[in-house]
Scaffold this motif. Structure first.
Motif, PDB file in Angstrom:
ATOM      1  N   SER A 111       7.379   1.483 -17.209  1.00 46.46           N
ATOM      2  CA  SER A 111       7.347   0.161 -16.597  1.00 46.46           C
ATOM      3  C   SER A 111       7.792   0.293 -15.150  1.00 46.46           C
ATOM      4  O   SER A 111       8.314   1.334 -14.739  1.00 46.46           O
ATOM      5  CB  SER A 111       8.248  -0.816 -17.349  1.00 46.46           C
ATOM      6  N   GLY A 112       7.580  -0.776 -14.390  1.00 45.29           N
ATOM      7  CA  GLY A 112       8.058  -0.798 -13.018  1.00 45.29           C
ATOM      8  C   GLY A 112       7.006  -0.580 -11.959  1.00 45.29           C
ATOM      9  O   GLY A 112       7.288  -0.664 -10.763  1.00 45.29           O
ATOM     10  N   GLY A 113       5.787  -0.291 -12.382  1.00 45.64           N
ATOM     11  CA  GLY A 113       4.726  -0.113 -11.402  1.00 45.64           C
ATOM     12  C   GLY A 113       4.325  -1.443 -10.773  1.00 45.64           C
ATOM     13  O   GLY A 113       4.764  -2.515 -11.189  1.00 45.64           O
ATOM     14  N   GLY A 114       3.503  -1.354  -9.744  1.00 47.88           N
ATOM     15  CA  GLY A 114       3.039  -2.566  -9.081  1.00 47.88           C
ATOM     16  C   GLY A 114       2.442  -2.260  -7.734  1.00 47.88           C
ATOM     17  O   GLY A 114       2.136  -1.110  -7.409  1.00 47.88           O
ATOM     18  N   LEU A 115       2.282  -3.325  -6.954  1.00 51.86           N
ATOM     19  CA  LEU A 115       1.712  -3.233  -5.619  1.00 51.86           C
ATOM     20  C   LEU A 115       2.844  -3.329  -4.593  1.00 51.86           C
ATOM     21  O   LEU A 115       3.682  -4.244  -4.671  1.00 51.86           O
ATOM     22  CB  LEU A 115       0.707  -4.362  -5.410  1.00 51.86           C
ATOM     23  N   VAL A 116       2.868  -2.391  -3.663  1.00 53.11           N
ATOM     24  CA  VAL A 116       3.908  -2.378  -2.639  1.00 53.11           C
ATOM     25  C   VAL A 116       3.301  -1.936  -1.320  1.00 53.11           C
ATOM     26  O   VAL A 116       2.313  -1.188  -1.304  1.00 53.11           O
ATOM     27  CB  VAL A 116       5.065  -1.435  -3.059  1.00 53.11           C
ATOM     28  N   GLN A 117       3.857  -2.397  -0.224  1.00 52.88           N
ATOM     29  CA  GLN A 117       3.380  -1.983   1.085  1.00 52.88           C
ATOM     30  C   GLN A 117       3.901  -0.599   1.433  1.00 52.88           C
ATOM     31  O   GLN A 117       4.970  -0.183   0.962  1.00 52.88           O
ATOM     32  CB  GLN A 117       3.822  -2.987   2.149  1.00 52.88           C
ATOM     33  N   ALA A 118       3.170   0.092   2.258  1.00 52.27           N
ATOM     34  CA  ALA A 118       3.618   1.394   2.736  1.00 52.27           C
ATOM     35  C   ALA A 118       5.003   1.272   3.365  1.00 52.27           C
ATOM     36  O   ALA A 118       5.281   0.311   4.081  1.00 52.27           O
ATOM     37  CB  ALA A 118       2.622   1.956   3.743  1.00 52.27           C
ATOM     38  N   GLY A 119       5.858   2.247   3.034  1.00 51.85           N
ATOM     39  CA  GLY A 119       7.226   2.215   3.488  1.00 51.85           C
ATOM     40  C   GLY A 119       8.184   1.558   2.519  1.00 51.85           C
ATOM     41  O   GLY A 119       9.411   1.656   2.686  1.00 51.85           O
ATOM     42  N   GLY A 120       7.649   0.889   1.524  1.00 53.09           N
ATOM     43  CA  GLY A 120       8.468   0.202   0.543  1.00 53.09           C
ATOM     44  C   GLY A 120       8.947   1.109  -0.569  1.00 53.09           C
ATOM     45  O   GLY A 120       8.732   2.335  -0.543  1.00 53.09           O
TER      46      GLY A 120
END
Length: 122
Positions: A7-16
């Motif tokens: 669990s814990g995946g998702g969409l994140v911006q570069a650098g996040g």
């Protein structure tokens, strides 16, 4: 038998940052070596990080050294992957694996989770 659920995946911006978790069932977790692997679209599954049974030893792929940290909590039957300074090339499905050997080779692991998607937007 060991069952693994990521669990814990998702969409994140570069650098996040993201933190993946892998919850394990089964009495053998505390003695198992654990690993994280990833598979990008159209590519083979590759090694990311591994940790030995008591957390005393870890290893990382060169591409994630200094950015990712693997850890485990045997009391919670959980292994974690803290991912910082994420890059677009980290986009992949991330898999948790358990085995008897502390290794960077997928073939050394006996049990696998279903995977969790990590998408890094640039």
């Amino acid at each position: 038998q060991v069952q693994l659920v990521e669990s814990g995946g998702g969409l994140v911006q570069a650098g996040g940052s993201l933190r993946l978790s892998c919850a394990a069932s089964g009495r053998t977790f505390s003695s198992a070596a654990m690993g994280w692997f990833r598979q990008a679209p159209g590519k083979e599954r590759t090694f990311v990080a591994s940790i030995n049974w008591n957390g005393g030893s870890t290893k990382y792929a060169d591409s994630v050294k200094g950015r990712f940290t693997i850890s485990r909590d045997n009391a919670k039957n959980t292994v974690y992957l803290q991912m910082n300074s994420l890059k677009s090339e980290d986009t992949a499905v991330y898999y948790c694996a358990a085995g008897t050997a502390y290794s960077g080779y997928a073939a050394r692991y006996d049990y696998w989770g279903q995977g969790t998607q990590v998408t890094v937007s640039s």
